[in-house]
Design a protein around this motif. Structure first.
Motif: not given
Ligand code: TLP
Length: 338
Positions: A87-88, A168, A314
């Motif tokens: 997701y990055e 993380d 989810r």
């Molecule tokens: N997760 C978000 C989406 O990007 C999927 C969510 O809605 O769950 N590590 C983990 C484990 C995360 O769940 C997320 C965000 C991030 C990193 C990134 O954080 P942000 O959104 O602040 O860049």
């Protein structure tokens, strides 16, 4: 509308808005924002790390960590369904020039033995293992928590191999509350840890990356290089401080609500395991319908959720969805006729 898409949708609380309005600020690129400095100190202490760095997002904090630990051409060992990998937007490939080595975990939890099978020996043929990343709680595998002994095994393995460990901890607060341990008991088993303020803690934005003073100095350079030097960001850090100081213990309520949601689906065609924290992953295959059709039905019933993969959706509980919202969600699922 009851919005279960993510705990990222939480709005800042009235106490946060008040703290933001009153925040003392300065230019953080010069290290002169007293509220940012305070937040960094408080979070670093909570993790028992030497230093902390406030970044705009969890994604940037993870990517800065990967950049600081690795050399181009290294491999990063991580779980197959982890956020950093999926997701990055392949940022680790773009920013750090590293390769993922995806390892299968059990409900997202990596084990040292599985990592050992994947670490490649030193050879002129192989890229070097540069970093191990663990995600606690896991996201798309249902908010599961790493048992401390599993993390200890990973720590020992990483030390034997001389590989650093990045945690993380976007939802590390949830893991600590669910396991009834202090955040530092988990964080001390990693070399660097990133925690989010903008998820269950309900702050509007921001993450803190923690590690040694030397590591954080390097991270500060990369934050600026990537455009994350935010100037008077004390207005955001002030909300983060309210989150860290007052919103952690209440996460237990979100966990109870997630359990109530899962319990409400028992006996239906929506399959899910009892959640450990605030993330409920529901397998919809038994309904014979795809996730998109279920999401569209839920939306019409006033419930928002997201697709996790081809078979699953989810729902995430948080400060802005209480027990009545959970009851409405259960009723909506139960009204679904395939
Ligand atoms: N997760 C978000 C989406 O990007 C999927 C969510 O809605 O769950 N590590 C983990 C484990 C995360 O769940 C997320 C965000 C991030 C990193 C990134 O954080 P942000 O959104 O602040 O860049």
């Amino acid at each position: 509308m009851h919005d279960f898409r993510s705990d990222t949708v939480t709005k800042p609380t009235p106490a946060m808005r008040e703290a933001m309005a009153k925040a003392e600020v300065g230019d953080d690129v010069f290290g002169e924002d007293p509220t940012v400095n305070r937040l960094q100190e408080v979070v670093a202490w909570r993790m028992r790390k030497e230093a902390g760095l406030f970044l705009p997002t969890g994604t940037m904090a993870n990517q800065v960590a990967v950049k600081c630990w690795t050399e181009p051409g290294d491999e990063v060992l991580l779980e197959r369904r982890s956020h950093i990998l999926n997701y990055e937007l392949a940022a680790f490939a773009v920013v750090s020039g590293v390769m993922p080595r995806a390892v299968e975990g059990e409900r997202g939890i990596l084990r040292a033995a599985a990592l050992a099978r994947e670490v490649r020996p030193k050879s002129y043929l192989f890229s070097a293992p540069g970093l191990i990343c663990v995600e606690d709680t896991t996201n798309m595998t249902g908010g599961t928590c790493y048992p401390l002994e599993v993390l200890r095994e990973i720590r020992e393995f990483a030390d034997e191999q001389g590989i650093p460990v990045h945690l993380d901890g976007a939802r590390l607060w949830n893991a600590a509350v669910a396991q009834k341990v202090e955040t530092f008991e988990i964080a001390r088993l990693a070399d660097s840890v990133m925690v989010c303020l903008s998820k269950g803690l309900a702050a509007p934005a921001g993450s803190v990356l923690c590690g040694t003073t030397e590591f954080i100095e390097k991270a500060r350079t990369w934050r600026k290089r990537l455009g994350g030097g935010m100037r008077q960001s004390g207005v955001l850090a002030a909300a983060g401080l309210v989150g860290v100081n007052t919103m952690v213990d209440r996460l237990a309520e979100d966990h109870e609500n997630a359990k109530a949601l899962a319990a409400g689906l028992q006996g239906t065609k929506f399959r899910c395991e009892t959640p450990e924290t605030n993330i409920v992953i529901i397998d919809v295959r038994d309904t014979g319908r795809d996730p998109a059709a279920i999401l569209a039905f839920l939306e019409k019933s006033g419930i928002r959720a997201v697709q996790a993969d081809a078979a699953r959706i989810r729902l995430v509980t948080h400060n802005d969805v209480g027990r009545p919202a959970v009851e409405a969600a259960v009723a909506a699922f139960r009204a679904f006729k395939p």
